[in-house]
Motif scaffolding. Structure first.
Motif, PDB file in Angstrom:
ATOM      1  N   SER A 136      38.294  50.095  38.450  1.00 49.68           N
ATOM      2  CA  SER A 136      37.936  48.847  37.783  1.00 49.68           C
ATOM      3  C   SER A 136      38.289  47.654  38.670  1.00 49.68           C
ATOM      4  O   SER A 136      38.839  47.803  39.752  1.00 49.68           O
ATOM      5  CB  SER A 136      38.667  48.749  36.441  1.00 49.68           C
ATOM      6  N   PHE A 137      37.962  46.482  38.180  1.00 51.11           N
ATOM      7  CA  PHE A 137      38.259  45.246  38.887  1.00 51.11           C
ATOM      8  C   PHE A 137      39.205  44.422  38.029  1.00 51.11           C
ATOM      9  O   PHE A 137      38.952  44.204  36.849  1.00 51.11           O
ATOM     10  CB  PHE A 137      36.976  44.459  39.156  1.00 51.11           C
ATOM     11  N   TYR A 179      32.572  37.027  35.616  1.00 51.14           N
ATOM     12  CA  TYR A 179      32.185  36.301  34.406  1.00 51.14           C
ATOM     13  C   TYR A 179      33.412  35.981  33.552  1.00 51.14           C
ATOM     14  O   TYR A 179      33.592  34.844  33.106  1.00 51.14           O
ATOM     15  CB  TYR A 179      31.175  37.127  33.597  1.00 51.14           C
ATOM     16  N   GLN A 180      34.267  36.966  33.318  1.00 54.33           N
ATOM     17  CA  GLN A 180      35.441  36.768  32.479  1.00 54.33           C
ATOM     18  C   GLN A 180      36.422  35.776  33.091  1.00 54.33           C
ATOM     19  O   GLN A 180      36.997  34.952  32.388  1.00 54.33           O
ATOM     20  CB  GLN A 180      36.143  38.100  32.209  1.00 54.33           C
ATOM     21  N   VAL A 181      36.640  35.855  34.403  1.00 56.10           N
ATOM     22  CA  VAL A 181      37.595  34.944  35.038  1.00 56.10           C
ATOM     23  C   VAL A 181      37.089  33.504  34.973  1.00 56.10           C
ATOM     24  O   VAL A 181      37.854  32.590  34.684  1.00 56.10           O
ATOM     25  CB  VAL A 181      37.944  35.378  36.471  1.00 56.10           C
ATOM     26  N   LEU A 202      51.233  33.301  37.167  1.00 57.73           N
ATOM     27  CA  LEU A 202      50.137  33.984  36.486  1.00 57.73           C
ATOM     28  C   LEU A 202      49.933  33.380  35.103  1.00 57.73           C
ATOM     29  O   LEU A 202      50.855  33.318  34.303  1.00 57.73           O
ATOM     30  CB  LEU A 202      50.456  35.479  36.365  1.00 57.73           C
ATOM     31  N   LEU A 203      48.718  32.911  34.831  1.00 60.25           N
ATOM     32  CA  LEU A 203      48.403  32.323  33.542  1.00 60.25           C
ATOM     33  C   LEU A 203      47.650  33.293  32.649  1.00 60.25           C
ATOM     34  O   LEU A 203      47.895  33.356  31.447  1.00 60.25           O
ATOM     35  CB  LEU A 203      47.571  31.052  33.731  1.00 60.25           C
ATOM     36  N   MET A 204      46.715  34.050  33.234  1.00 55.63           N
ATOM     37  CA  MET A 204      45.907  34.986  32.453  1.00 55.63           C
ATOM     38  C   MET A 204      45.394  36.063  33.385  1.00 55.63           C
ATOM     39  O   MET A 204      45.149  35.814  34.557  1.00 55.63           O
ATOM     40  CB  MET A 204      44.738  34.237  31.832  1.00 55.63           C
ATOM     41  N   ARG A 205      45.225  37.275  32.853  1.00 57.72           N
ATOM     42  CA  ARG A 205      44.657  38.357  33.653  1.00 57.72           C
ATOM     43  C   ARG A 205      43.913  39.320  32.753  1.00 57.72           C
ATOM     44  O   ARG A 205      44.083  39.324  31.534  1.00 57.72           O
ATOM     45  CB  ARG A 205      45.735  39.086  34.435  1.00 57.72           C
ATOM     46  N   GLY A 206      43.083  40.139  33.375  1.00 55.08           N
ATOM     47  CA  GLY A 206      42.313  41.119  32.626  1.00 55.08           C
ATOM     48  C   GLY A 206      41.712  42.139  33.568  1.00 55.08           C
ATOM     49  O   GLY A 206      41.874  42.069  34.782  1.00 55.08           O
ATOM     50  N   ARG A 207      40.996  43.090  32.984  1.00 53.80           N
ATOM     51  CA  ARG A 207      40.380  44.163  33.758  1.00 53.80           C
ATOM     52  C   ARG A 207      38.987  44.448  33.216  1.00 53.80           C
ATOM     53  O   ARG A 207      38.795  44.502  32.002  1.00 53.80           O
ATOM     54  CB  ARG A 207      41.230  45.419  33.601  1.00 53.80           C
ATOM     55  N   GLU A 208      38.050  44.609  34.120  1.00 47.91           N
ATOM     56  CA  GLU A 208      36.660  44.927  33.756  1.00 47.91           C
ATOM     57  C   GLU A 208      36.174  46.081  34.618  1.00 47.91           C
ATOM     58  O   GLU A 208      36.721  46.350  35.674  1.00 47.91           O
ATOM     59  CB  GLU A 208      35.765  43.702  33.973  1.00 47.91           C
TER      60      GLU A 208
END
Length: 71
Positions: free
Chosen positions: A12-13, A38-40, A24-30
């Motif tokens: 994943s990315f 798109y999400q970032v 770090l303010l926010m993170r996620g995985r797609e």
């Protein structure tokens, strides 16, 4: 200024939004790179749209209500 980062992690990315100090303010995985981008950028837009919040303003109001018993 905020920084956006997208990098590959196994299958994943991962994406991150950091402030100018590197916090770090926010993170996620797609699963795909376009989805991660798109999400970032969506997250960055939402953070900029909301604007900065005053430090401790809301927390002080909640503490005062708890001590006085008001709701």
């Amino acid at each position: 200024m905020k920084d956006v980062i997208v990098f590959k992690r196994r299958r994943s990315f991962e994406w991150q939004v950091r402030d100018q100090n590197g916090t770090l303010l926010m993170r996620g995985r797609e699963r795909t790179r376009p989805a991660a981008r798109y999400q970032v950028y969506r997250t960055l837009f939402m953070m900029l749209a909301v604007g900065p919040r005053p430090n401790g303003l809301r927390a002080r109001g909640l503490d005062r209500e708890q001590h006085t018993g008001r709701t």
